[in-house]
Each structure stands twice: as C-alpha cells, then as structure tokens.
Enzyme design. Structure first.
Site, PDB file in Angstrom:
ATOM      1  N   LYS A   1      35.006 -44.766   8.022  1.00 26.20           N
ATOM      2  CA  LYS A   1      34.928 -44.565   9.471  1.00 26.20           C
ATOM      3  C   LYS A   1      35.170 -43.092   9.795  1.00 26.20           C
ATOM      4  O   LYS A   1      34.477 -42.504  10.609  1.00 26.20           O
ATOM      5  CB  LYS A   1      35.976 -45.441  10.179  1.00 26.20           C
ATOM      6  CG  LYS A   1      36.099 -45.141  11.666  1.00 26.20           C
ATOM      7  CD  LYS A   1      36.948 -46.156  12.384  1.00 26.20           C
ATOM      8  CE  LYS A   1      37.145 -45.703  13.836  1.00 26.20           C
ATOM      9  NZ  LYS A   1      37.423 -46.807  14.733  1.00 26.20           N
TER      10      LYS A   1
ATOM     11  N   HIS B   1      -2.956 -63.513  -8.539  1.00 21.95           N
ATOM     12  CA  HIS B   1      -2.486 -64.150  -7.306  1.00 21.95           C
ATOM     13  C   HIS B   1      -1.411 -65.203  -7.582  1.00 21.95           C
ATOM     14  O   HIS B   1      -1.518 -66.350  -7.154  1.00 21.95           O
ATOM     15  CB  HIS B   1      -3.653 -64.761  -6.536  1.00 21.95           C
ATOM     16  CG  HIS B   1      -4.532 -63.717  -5.933  1.00 21.95           C
ATOM     17  ND1 HIS B   1      -4.109 -62.881  -4.934  1.00 21.95           N
ATOM     18  CD2 HIS B   1      -5.794 -63.348  -6.217  1.00 21.95           C
ATOM     19  CE1 HIS B   1      -5.072 -62.043  -4.621  1.00 21.95           C
ATOM     20  NE2 HIS B   1      -6.105 -62.292  -5.388  1.00 21.95           N
TER      21      HIS B   1
END
Ligand SMILES: NC(=O)c1ncn([C@@H]2O[C@H](COP(=O)(O)O)[C@@H](O)[C@H]2O)c1NC=O
Length: 527
Positions: free
Chosen positions: A142, A288
């Site tokens: 922080k 695919h």
C-alpha cells in the site's frame, strides 16, 4: 493525488522469512551498505549466528514474540514504520518514537506445502496461516510510494544490483512492480486458505467431504497476450498456474516460429494430452481440437507416417505432438511433406531443430519429459458462471468381454489404442483403428451413427480399408443399428462403455455378426 515517486535510499530493513534461502547473503549485502536490520526470531538467529548485526523485532518494539509466534510483528512501531508517509506523517511518527522501515523482506508460512502433505491435520493447517507476514506485505505494498517489499528470494539479486547502482535507492518503478507482486502473493495465499476451509463442512468437525470448495479461487499469471482470441475480432491471452508442471503446454519452451496463437495453444494442449497416454513412440495430429490421425510404432517417424496417413487432408496446417524426442529424420519428413502450424515433443535434437528452421514460421516447442500429472479440476465457462468438474483422469473401469467371441490379441491391442484416442475426440466420437493406427475418426456429431459414417468417409478419402478394423465409441450405443452398420463396414471388434437399456440387443447384434465386444464401464464425453 499523485503518489510521491522519487528514488528513496534504504536505511532500515525488516527481514522475516520462512523460506530462508539466500536471506543470509542478502542480509550481509544490506549490512555492507550500512542498512540497519530488524528481524524476527528464527531469521534474526540465522543472521546473528553468522555474524550479521541485527536487532530483534521484540527489542525494537519492547514487546516479546508471544503465543507460539502468533504475535511477532503486529505492533504499531512496525506497522507505523511501514505505513508512515514521508512529509505527511513525520510529526506523528516522531511523537510516538516510530522509525521508518524502508524495505520489507517477508515470505510467508508455507500453508500450501503444509496442506499438500497427506499427514496434515486441520490444526497443522491453521497454525500455518501466516497473519503478521501478510499484514506487513500488504502494508508495504500500500505504501509503495515510500517502501519496497520483497516476497520472493528470486528478487534479492534485482534489489541488490539496483541499490549498488543507485546509491542504496530503489526506483519508483521497481517499488510499484514489487507492490503488484505482493498483492498477487497475498491474494493467492488467502485464496488457498479459502479453498481449504471452503471444502470442509461448516458443522464444526472440519471434516473434508468429497465436495467442491464453497468459493473457487485460482490464481493464474499471464504468460502471453495472443494476437487475437479464437477469432480475429476477439482479444485473447494465455494464463498459467503458478508451479505448472513440466511436460505441459504451460511450461513448454518455444524454440522457433511465429508467436503461438490462441487456437495453437488450445490445439497443442489437446495433442499433447492425447499423446502422453501412450507408452510406445506415438504421434498425434490435431486439427480444430480433434485428433485427425494417431499412431504408435517402434519409432516416431513410423508413428508420424501412419498418423498422417489417416487423414492427410486434415493434417494440413495441423498440430503434431510426439511423446519422444523429435529426431532429424522425422523433422525432415514433416517439413518436406506438409504445412504444419506447431510441432511439440519432450525434446528436440539439434538435427531436428535445423530441419525445422528451414520453415521459419513453424512453431517448434520442447515441453520436457511427459509426466503423469493431471490437473485436479477442469472447468468450462457458462454465461454468468463456471462449471467445475474433476478431470477425466481415468481410462476405464473393469474391461469386460461381453460377446461370445473374445477379441484376438491384435484386436485387443487395437481396441485399447482406439479407446485412448476416442477419449480425446469431441463427442459423439467414433474411432476406427487397425495395426496401432487410426483408420478413420468421426468427431463432434450430434448423432453417433453420423460420427461412424464420417469415420468411414475419412478412411475412404485416405484410401484406407475399414474391413478388419476395430471401433471405439466414447459412449454406449443406444440401438443395435450402430453395430449393424459397423459390421456392414467390416468392423471386427468394438469397445464401448456399455450401460444402455438396450445393451442386450446391442450385444446380440455383435454376436450375430461374429464381432468381439468389450465394455469399459466408463464413458468419455468430451465437449
Ligand atoms: N505473527 C506475526 O506477527 C508474524 N510476523 C511475521 N511472521 C512470519 O514469521 C515468519 C518468520 O519467522 P522467523 O523469523 O521466526 O523464522 C515469516 O514467514 C513471517 O511472515 C509472523 N507469523 C505469523 O503470523
């Protein structure tokens, strides 16, 4: 408000680490730079025993560590020293005798490693929840405008070289980067705790039921942005789990070629997961998301030749995976024969790499030794949620021959081979196989009969003969027609889960046609 972003010299550091690797050397460096060191019990002892001057946190705060280490650093002199803003909080800090702490070096109690041990009790887990460490890590992150936080020994070298180069200063960019890492670290840590607690019944017994956690927390790190997602109008990126195992797409090393696309990554994963099932040298070609050719043989060149032969048309632009080192002869055959998007193997010989380099765009990947690792969970996005399931980790239950005729040894081998392939084919899946290679693959149809038709069409296109082949079906046959059609095509043996209400009819059909049939007792839908 802009957060102050200047270079700040480190004058006081607090070191409190469970993983003590590299911390002594790092502390020696900091001391050499004139940094005052604060430290908690075990870390302080290690430093002091090795001649590094250090002040124990308890001497600094005037409060002893207590409650078996549950309270060590949870004190205003520590948290005020971390959270104080230069220029804003100077007076109040002075008033209360709080000295600044510029560098926090913390790594947490090993919660994840502790609960991974089979002998871990609930009490062990609870005691391994770090409280003071995350509090300091979050406070420093922080206040990254004034404080640097280091949560991984891997970052010691980086801090060292930056301090050496900049008169003990660490740049705002580094502080912010490390602050992001710190919040990632505590988020992951709390996520693991929440998963552990959340998979227990909340009835006070702390027993672990065979259930899914109440909330599901998973932290994944971005490995790469993709040029686009499944289609060019969609964005895409690839995220990997921390500690992803070797031998997977997540940890594979790209040796050459264009950047992997979103579809490349998905298809390469499908190919690799399929090929890892085989013990003999194997090749899987995926297009695919479906295997369009699979074979096992004495060597990978033969395996590739035979996998390719199943469906040369679909193999064009495919993904090719091997379970053995890619050798020069195989690499050469591939580049001379076909257009390929990706080749992946546990390792790649120098010769092979040289041949592939003739085709600059081909993505060549080395994934390391294939292990038996299987992720615990599998998930699928649905709108507004996520479907979670255990991975399809097993192959079959008891194998039962249900026909009058037993499969021959050859048929038995081909049936198991076809079953392994079918597990990786999208449902409804039908796989025809003979002599350890696929003869036709029917994938992703809404009706099983159509998947069988497609498998036959594929075989015909490739000039392969179905008669004498075996057939695998990922789920049971609801009617006898699937078996009648297969017999008409020349299929000699069938492997399928069984479990249909018309199993008797289906088995009778197989008996009429003189086929052998195995029930696996396990279905492998794949969507
Ligand atoms: N309780 C506290 O105030 C506290 N402060 C720091 N720790 C942890 O104690 C460990 C280091 O302990 P030691 O230096 O005694 O080996 C670190 O993992 C650190 O995150 C704490 N332990 C647990 O919460």
């Amino acid at each position: 408000m802009t957060i102050a972003a200047s270079n700040l010299p480190v004058t006081r550091a607090l070191l409190s680490v469970s993983d003590k690797s590299g911390v002594l050397e790092f502390a020696q460096f900091l001391h050499g730079q004139g940094v005052h060191l604060l430290s908690t019990g075990g870390t302080a002892k290690l430093l002091a025993d090795n001649g590094v001057p250090v002040t124990e946190v308890s001497d600094h705060t005037g409060f002893p560590e207590m409650m078996d280490g549950r309270v060590k650093t949870l004190h205003p002199k520590i948290h005020g020293g971390i959270l104080g803003r230069r220029g804003t909080d100077d007076v109040v800090m002075q008033e209360h005798g709080i000295g600044r702490i510029d560098l926090i070096v913390v790594n947490l109690y090993p919660f994840e490693a502790t609960v991974a041990k089979p002998s871990c009790t609930f009490e062990d887990a609870v005691e391994n929840i770090d409280i003071g460490g995350p509090a300091m890590v979050r406070a420093s992150a922080k206040n990254h405008a004034h404080v640097t936080v280091v949560v991984e020994p891997a970052d010691y070298a980086r801090i060292q070289s930056e301090m050496e180069a900049n008169g003990n200063c660490i740049s705002p960019a580094t502080r912010f980067d490390l602050a992001i890492k710190a919040f990632e670290h505590t988020a992951h840590y709390d996520g693991m705790i929440a998963n552990y607690f959340g998979s227990r019944v909340a009835d006070g017994t702390h027993e672990q039921p065979a259930a899914f956690p109440r909330t599901f927390n998973l932290q994944v790190r971005k490995q790469q942005d993709c040029r686009y997602g499944e289609n060019s109008h969609q964005g895409g990126a690839f995220y990997v789990e921390p500690n992803a195992p070797a031998g997977t797409i997540a940890t594979a090393r790209q040796i050459q070629g264009k950047e992997l696309s979103y579809n490349n990554i998905a298809d390469t994963d499908a190919a690799l997961e399929c090929v890892r099932q085989f013990e003999l040298p194997a090749c899987v070609i995926v297009k695919h998301a479906n295997p369009c050719g699979v074979a096992i043989a004495a060597d990978i060149l033969t395996a590739y030749d035979r996998a390719y032969a199943t469906d040369p048309e679909s193999a064009f632009g495919g993904i090719i995976a091997f379970n053995r080192e890619l050798d020069g002869a195989t690499a050469r055959t591939i580049v001379e024969r076909q257009f390929v998007e990706v080749i992946i193997a546990p390792s790649v010989s120098e010769d092979a790499a040289n041949f592939i380099s003739l085709k600059k765009n081909v993505r060549l990947l080395e994934c390391g030794k294939l292990s038996g690792h299987i992720d615990q969970f599998d998930f699928k996005r649905v709108t507004g949620g996520l479907l979670l399931q255990h991975n399809d980790a097993l192959l079959h239950a008891d194998l039962k021959v249900v026909t009058e005729r037993e499969p021959t040894t050859e048929e038995y081998g081909d049936l198991l081979f076809a079953w392994k392939v079918a597990k990786f084919v999208k449902s409804n899946a039908i796989v025809y196989a003979k002599d350890s290679m696929t003869i036709g693959v029917g994938a992703g149809q809404m009706s099983r009969v159509n998947s069988a038709r497609i498998a036959a069409i594929k075989a015909e296109h490739a000039g392969l003969k179905v008669p004498g082949s075996v057939m695998a079906s990922d789920a049971f046959f609801p009617f006898r027609d699937g078996i009648d059609n297969a017999a008409a095509a020349g299929i000699k043996a069938v492997i399928q889960p069984g479990g249909s209400m018309r199993d008797e009819e289906v088995v009778a059909a197989a008996n009429e046609h003189g086929m052998a049939m195995i029930f696996t007792g396990m279905r492998h839908f794949r969507h």
